[in-house]
Design a protein around this motif. Structure first.
Motif, short mmCIF file in Angstrom:
data_model
loop_
_atom_site.label_atom_id
_atom_site.label_comp_id
_atom_site.label_asym_id
_atom_site.label_seq_id
_atom_site.Cartn_x
_atom_site.Cartn_y
_atom_site.Cartn_z
N THR A 222 0.82 -1.22 0.00
CA THR A 222 0.00 0.00 0.00
C THR A 222 0.85 1.27 0.00
OG1 THR A 222 -0.26 -0.08 2.41
CG2 THR A 222 -2.00 -1.10 1.08
N ARG B 63 2.73 3.86 -4.86
CA ARG B 63 1.73 4.72 -5.49
C ARG B 63 1.57 4.31 -6.95
NH1 ARG B 63 -0.44 4.99 -1.49
NH2 ARG B 63 0.19 6.35 0.17
N PHE B 64 0.51 3.54 -7.19
CA PHE B 64 0.21 3.08 -8.55
C PHE B 64 -0.52 4.16 -9.33
CE2 PHE B 64 0.44 -0.92 -6.10
CZ PHE B 64 1.40 -1.58 -6.85
N ARG B 65 -0.30 4.15 -10.64
CA ARG B 65 -0.99 5.05 -11.55
C ARG B 65 -1.75 4.20 -12.57
NH1 ARG B 65 4.25 6.30 -10.90
NH2 ARG B 65 4.77 5.28 -12.85
N PRO B 66 -2.81 4.74 -13.14
CA PRO B 66 -3.52 3.99 -14.18
C PRO B 66 -2.55 3.55 -15.28
CG PRO B 66 -4.77 5.93 -13.57
CD PRO B 66 -3.43 6.04 -12.87
N ASP C 240 -0.23 1.25 -14.89
CA ASP C 240 0.88 0.50 -14.29
C ASP C 240 0.55 -0.99 -14.32
OD1 ASP C 240 2.35 2.76 -13.70
OD2 ASP C 240 1.89 2.74 -11.55
N ALA D 281 -6.18 -3.13 -6.15
CA ALA D 281 -5.39 -2.09 -6.82
C ALA D 281 -5.83 -1.93 -8.28
CB ALA D 281 -3.90 -2.42 -6.75
N ARG E 280 -9.19 -0.01 -7.95
CA ARG E 280 -9.02 1.33 -7.39
C ARG E 280 -8.13 2.23 -8.26
NH1 ARG E 280 -6.74 -0.16 -2.80
NH2 ARG E 280 -4.70 0.03 -3.74
N ASP E 281 -7.01 1.66 -8.74
CA ASP E 281 -5.99 2.47 -9.38
C ASP E 281 -5.85 2.26 -10.88
OD1 ASP E 281 -5.22 3.51 -6.82
OD2 ASP E 281 -4.05 1.69 -6.48
N VAL F 161 -4.64 -0.44 -12.41
CA VAL F 161 -3.44 -1.19 -12.79
C VAL F 161 -3.83 -2.49 -13.48
CG1 VAL F 161 -2.11 -0.20 -10.88
CG2 VAL F 161 -3.16 -2.44 -10.61
#
Length: 196
Positions: A52, A55-58, A60, A79, A82-83, A85
């Motif tokens: 956690t 910091r993931f970005r769309p 990834d 993830a 939410r993100d 990935v």
């Protein structure tokens, strides 16, 4: 009892030397510095703290194996939802272990994390985490190893593995009490992490 008699902070101060010795002992065991070890209340807490903090970005990608611990796999799915990935599950080789050649094949600039369980809970499989680490070393990806079933049972050297993050429990092969675990974080990658 010390907390009741003295107060929580005072009791913690009395235990500081013991905690420092444990941290140094674990660091020595896995080939790390004491400043790279965080004591936790379980391997799961250690792993999720590491995961956690990334910091993931769309767009990834998380590269993992088909023999991941269920809680880890759930975190990947969360993830993804939410993100945004992408989860890339690498197939096994002929021996049933994670295919290092396929890890190499899928690594590209979109891979933010390679996450591998060293010894899955119930199969007897031992993934070649050092070979995976050698492949990851040529990228910017973070490398997280779940070593819950291997620390204390087999030699672990984070430098030889090439991982940036490693989680483990105390209660299994280290013979520590329940409610103990640790997280190794490579100090060179620490600034990339943002713990919640």
């Amino acid at each position: 009892d010390a907390e009741v008699e003295l107060g929580g902070y005072e009791a913690a101060e009395l235990a500081r030397d013991a905690h420092d010795r444990v941290r140094s002992s674990i660091a020595s065991l896995v080939g790390a510095g004491p400043d790279e070890i965080a004591l936790t209340d379980s391997a799961t807490r250690a792993w999720i703290s590491a995961f956690t903090a990334i910091r993931f970005r769309p767009g990834d990608r998380i590269v993992t194996s088909s023999s991941e611990y269920a809680s880890n796999a759930i975190a990947y799915l969360q993830a993804a939802e939410r993100d945004g990935v992408e989860i890339v599950t690498v197939p096994n080789d002929a021996t049933g272990a994670l295919s290092v050649d396929d890890v190499r094949r899928v690594l590209d600039e979109r891979v933010r994390l390679v996450s591998v369980t060293h010894v899955p809970t119930s199969s007897g499989l031992v993934n070649d985490v050092a070979a995976v680490g050698a492949v990851v070393a040529d990228t910017d990806a973070l490398y997280l190893v779940d070593a819950c079933q291997s620390v204390g049972q087999m030699p672990i050297d984070v430098s030889a593995i090439g991982c940036h993050l490693l989680s483990a429990t105390g209660r299994k092969y280290l013979r520590a009490p329940r409610g103990t675990g640790f997280l190794y974080v490579d100090r060179r990658r620490l600034d990339e992490l943002r713990p919640p």
